[in-house]
Design a protein around this motif. Structure first.
Motif, mmCIF file in Angstrom:
data_model
loop_
_atom_site.group_PDB
_atom_site.id
_atom_site.type_symbol
_atom_site.label_atom_id
_atom_site.label_comp_id
_atom_site.label_asym_id
_atom_site.label_seq_id
_atom_site.Cartn_x
_atom_site.Cartn_y
_atom_site.Cartn_z
ATOM 1 N N VAL B 3 0.854 -1.188 0.000
ATOM 2 C CA VAL B 3 0.000 0.000 0.000
ATOM 3 C C VAL B 3 0.895 1.245 0.000
ATOM 4 C CG1 VAL B 3 -1.818 1.244 1.228
ATOM 5 C CG2 VAL B 3 -1.797 -1.253 1.234
ATOM 6 N N ALA B 4 0.524 2.188 -0.848
ATOM 7 C CA ALA B 4 1.310 3.422 -0.967
ATOM 8 C C ALA B 4 0.360 4.605 -1.084
ATOM 9 C CB ALA B 4 2.216 3.346 -2.193
ATOM 10 N N GLU B 5 0.893 5.796 -0.926
ATOM 11 C CA GLU B 5 0.095 6.994 -1.209
ATOM 12 C C GLU B 5 0.990 8.041 -1.863
ATOM 13 O OE1 GLU B 5 -1.609 8.889 2.194
ATOM 14 O OE2 GLU B 5 0.187 8.663 3.410
ATOM 15 N N ARG B 6 0.361 8.836 -2.723
ATOM 16 C CA ARG B 6 1.152 9.819 -3.466
ATOM 17 C C ARG B 6 1.767 10.857 -2.535
ATOM 18 N NH1 ARG B 6 -2.285 13.295 -6.592
ATOM 19 N NH2 ARG B 6 -1.755 14.860 -5.050
ATOM 20 N N LYS B 7 2.977 11.251 -2.835
ATOM 21 C CA LYS B 7 3.616 12.312 -2.071
ATOM 22 C C LYS B 7 2.879 13.619 -2.333
ATOM 23 C CE LYS B 7 8.401 10.636 -2.011
ATOM 24 N NZ LYS B 7 8.751 10.951 -0.615
ATOM 25 N N PRO B 8 2.993 14.590 -1.427
ATOM 26 C CA PRO B 8 2.407 15.912 -1.703
ATOM 27 C C PRO B 8 2.958 16.447 -3.023
ATOM 28 C CG PRO B 8 3.146 15.779 0.571
ATOM 29 C CD PRO B 8 3.646 14.535 -0.112
ATOM 30 N N ILE B 9 2.104 17.076 -3.813
ATOM 31 C CA ILE B 9 2.511 17.477 -5.161
ATOM 32 C C ILE B 9 3.621 18.529 -5.140
ATOM 33 C CG2 ILE B 9 0.556 19.078 -5.357
ATOM 34 C CD1 ILE B 9 2.222 17.094 -8.202
ATOM 35 N N ASP B 10 3.640 19.371 -4.106
ATOM 36 C CA ASP B 10 4.707 20.374 -4.054
ATOM 37 C C ASP B 10 6.078 19.712 -3.878
ATOM 38 O OD1 ASP B 10 3.617 19.679 -1.549
ATOM 39 O OD2 ASP B 10 4.569 21.371 -0.577
ATOM 40 N N GLU B 11 6.118 18.619 -3.112
ATOM 41 C CA GLU B 11 7.372 17.880 -2.932
ATOM 42 C C GLU B 11 7.822 17.289 -4.273
ATOM 43 O OE1 GLU B 11 7.170 14.802 0.061
ATOM 44 O OE2 GLU B 11 9.100 13.951 -0.539
ATOM 45 N N ILE B 12 6.873 16.752 -5.025
ATOM 46 C CA ILE B 12 7.204 16.147 -6.321
ATOM 47 C C ILE B 12 7.688 17.219 -7.302
ATOM 48 C CG2 ILE B 12 6.236 14.926 -8.306
ATOM 49 C CD1 ILE B 12 4.326 13.504 -6.340
ATOM 50 N N VAL B 13 7.010 18.356 -7.303
ATOM 51 C CA VAL B 13 7.415 19.446 -8.210
ATOM 52 C C VAL B 13 8.843 19.879 -7.881
ATOM 53 C CG1 VAL B 13 6.997 21.873 -8.814
ATOM 54 C CG2 VAL B 13 5.079 20.268 -8.705
ATOM 55 N N ARG B 14 9.123 20.023 -6.585
ATOM 56 C CA ARG B 14 10.466 20.469 -6.178
ATOM 57 C C ARG B 14 11.537 19.456 -6.569
ATOM 58 N NH1 ARG B 14 8.160 21.959 -1.328
ATOM 59 N NH2 ARG B 14 9.048 20.137 -0.289
ATOM 60 N N MET B 15 11.263 18.166 -6.329
ATOM 61 C CA MET B 15 12.325 17.173 -6.547
ATOM 62 C C MET B 15 12.641 16.976 -8.034
ATOM 63 S SD MET B 15 10.849 13.292 -5.961
ATOM 64 C CE MET B 15 9.942 13.508 -4.443
ATOM 65 N N THR B 16 11.681 17.324 -8.905
ATOM 66 C CA THR B 16 11.911 17.099 -10.339
ATOM 67 C C THR B 16 12.113 18.405 -11.106
ATOM 68 O OG1 THR B 16 9.508 17.088 -10.688
ATOM 69 C CG2 THR B 16 10.559 14.959 -10.354
ATOM 70 N N MET B 17 12.294 19.502 -10.368
ATOM 71 C CA MET B 17 12.326 20.838 -10.992
ATOM 72 C C MET B 17 13.423 21.001 -12.046
ATOM 73 S SD MET B 17 10.684 23.667 -10.952
ATOM 74 C CE MET B 17 9.912 24.179 -9.423
ATOM 75 N N SER B 18 14.507 20.249 -11.908
ATOM 76 C CA SER B 18 15.627 20.452 -12.844
ATOM 77 C C SER B 18 15.428 19.742 -14.180
ATOM 78 C CB SER B 18 16.938 19.980 -12.198
ATOM 79 O OG SER B 18 16.858 18.599 -11.915
ATOM 80 N N HIS B 19 14.312 19.030 -14.329
ATOM 81 C CA HIS B 19 14.085 18.273 -15.567
ATOM 82 C C HIS B 19 12.963 18.895 -16.399
ATOM 83 C CE1 HIS B 19 16.772 15.212 -14.039
ATOM 84 N NE2 HIS B 19 16.105 15.242 -12.901
ATOM 85 N N ASP B 20 13.178 18.942 -17.711
ATOM 86 C CA ASP B 20 12.189 19.566 -18.604
ATOM 87 C C ASP B 20 11.264 18.555 -19.272
ATOM 88 O OD1 ASP B 20 13.249 22.051 -18.064
ATOM 89 O OD2 ASP B 20 14.767 21.857 -19.643
#
Lengths: 141, 222
Positions: B3-20
């Motif tokens: 069982v899993a749950e999605r991370k908060p979207i702001d955390e995901i946006v931050r961690m992938t910010m360097s990729h286009d």
């Protein structure tokens, strides 16, 4: 900000939007329905997916709202309850993104003809005008 | 299932910010069943990611895809078909999937989109609860099929602690005391005397405390 004309997308179920079918766009506007609100009819708000509501924001909406049957009187039993939960999930995601959760709202209205359909549209128009353009459009950066 | 749950979207946006260009990669296994990382969740995350990045003034191109599983080599190899279309993979699988991608695609950047939470089941629609700790030394035959390792807040092995009140856990009052449930179940099935046996100090080496675990099945290896 004063020349801001909001783009507001409303998603109404078949039952709560019957007035729109009879009166048409011109008739609704004569009742005071704001021109900034675009009505999208759905068979039932329970059919609306989170992704459909998010797409409205992606397509440039400044505000989005859903109008479904009263919580305990949905024509499809739980459709409007499901829609309300999906709207709540989007509110949470908007807050996580640092965007005002009030940009999306759920309303439960009686079916048929009633002034509340116009009232909630005017409420959203007023609310979104006060909030200004959606930051999700990326125009402020 | 896992069982899993999605991370908060702001955390995901931050961690992938360097990729286009990001490949949002779902999994049709456990995370699909628990509505954390299946096709529908891929569609939602892709949309939220585009919106979040637009808000930050750094628009992103998102490719959406879902694999049958992310915990088998042959399915991970299927990522080849998106070669050249992404700078990073955002996996919606459990941590196993993220590790498999990292293991098998040495130069791909991969990020987790979910928090892998526990082994559990759906108690009711939209609610999941932990049922198994994967400790590697199952004692369910002694406890009426109910697991004190996963379901007792203190993982006690010899009956309830002193804090259990009215059949509820003292740590989480909304949770039934599993030792009360074990007692009631063994009594109901005429096996209450099993509770008189003392469980010795437990060897936790099978529970991962000694490092990553591995199973080798000689009858299956090639």
């Amino acid at each position: 900000m004063s020349d801001f004309t909001p783009n507001i997308q409303a998603f109404c179920c078949h039952y709560t939007s019957q007035q729109t079918c009879v009166e048409g766009k011109a008739g609704l506007q004569a009742d005071g329905f704001p021109a900034t609100v675009t009505l999208n009819r759905a068979v039932c708000t329970g059919k609306l997916q989170v992704s459909s509501l998010l797409k409205a924001f992606e397509d440039g909406a400044d505000g989005v709202y859903v109008v479904g049957c009263p919580e305990d009187k949905c024509h499809n039993l739980m459709g409007s309850q499901r829609a309300a939960k999906r709207v709540a999930a989007i509110k949470k995601a908007l807050a996580e993104l640092g965007v005002e959760p009030e940009r999306i709202e759920m309303f439960h209205l009686e079916r048929g003809f009633h002034p509340e359909l116009v009232a909630v549209a005017r409420e959203m128009d007023k609310r979104i005008r006060a909030l200004g353009p959606s930051p999700l459009k990326g125009e402020s950066k | 299932m896992i069982v899993a749950e999605r991370k908060p979207i702001d955390e995901i946006v931050r961690m992938t910010m360097s990729h286009d260009r990001i490949l949002v990669l779902g999994c049709r296994g456990c995370v699909s069943v628990c509505s954390a990382g299946g096709e529908r969740e891929v569609e939602i995350l892709a949309s939220l990611l585009r919106l979040g990045r637009r808000k930050e003034g750094k628009p992103v191109t998102v490719v959406e895809a879902t694999l049958v599983r992310q915990c088998d080599r042959e399915y991970i190899d299927g990522i080849d078909k998106w070669d050249g279309q992404y700078d990073a993979i955002l996996s919606m699988a459990c941590g196993v999937g993220v590790n498999f991608i990292a293991n098998l695609r040495p130069t791909d950047m991969v990020y987790p989109a979910v928090n892998t939470s526990f082994f559990g089941g759906s108690a009711e629609q939209g609610v999941w609860s932990e049922q198994c700790a994967g400790c590697g030394n199952c004692i369910l035959h002694l406890t009426g099929g109910l697991c004190p390792v996963a379901r007792c807040a203190k993982s006690l092995m010899n009956g309830p602690c002193g804090g259990s009140q009215g059949g509820r856990c003292e740590i989480h009052p909304e949770v039934p005391c599993i030792w009360q449930a074990i007692h009631d179940r063994l009594e109901r099935t005429g096996r209450k005397e099993q509770l008189l046996a003392i469980s010795p100090i437990r060897d936790w080496s099978s529970a991962g405390h000694g490092g990553p675990r591995k199973i080798v099945r000689d009858d299956l290896t090639v």
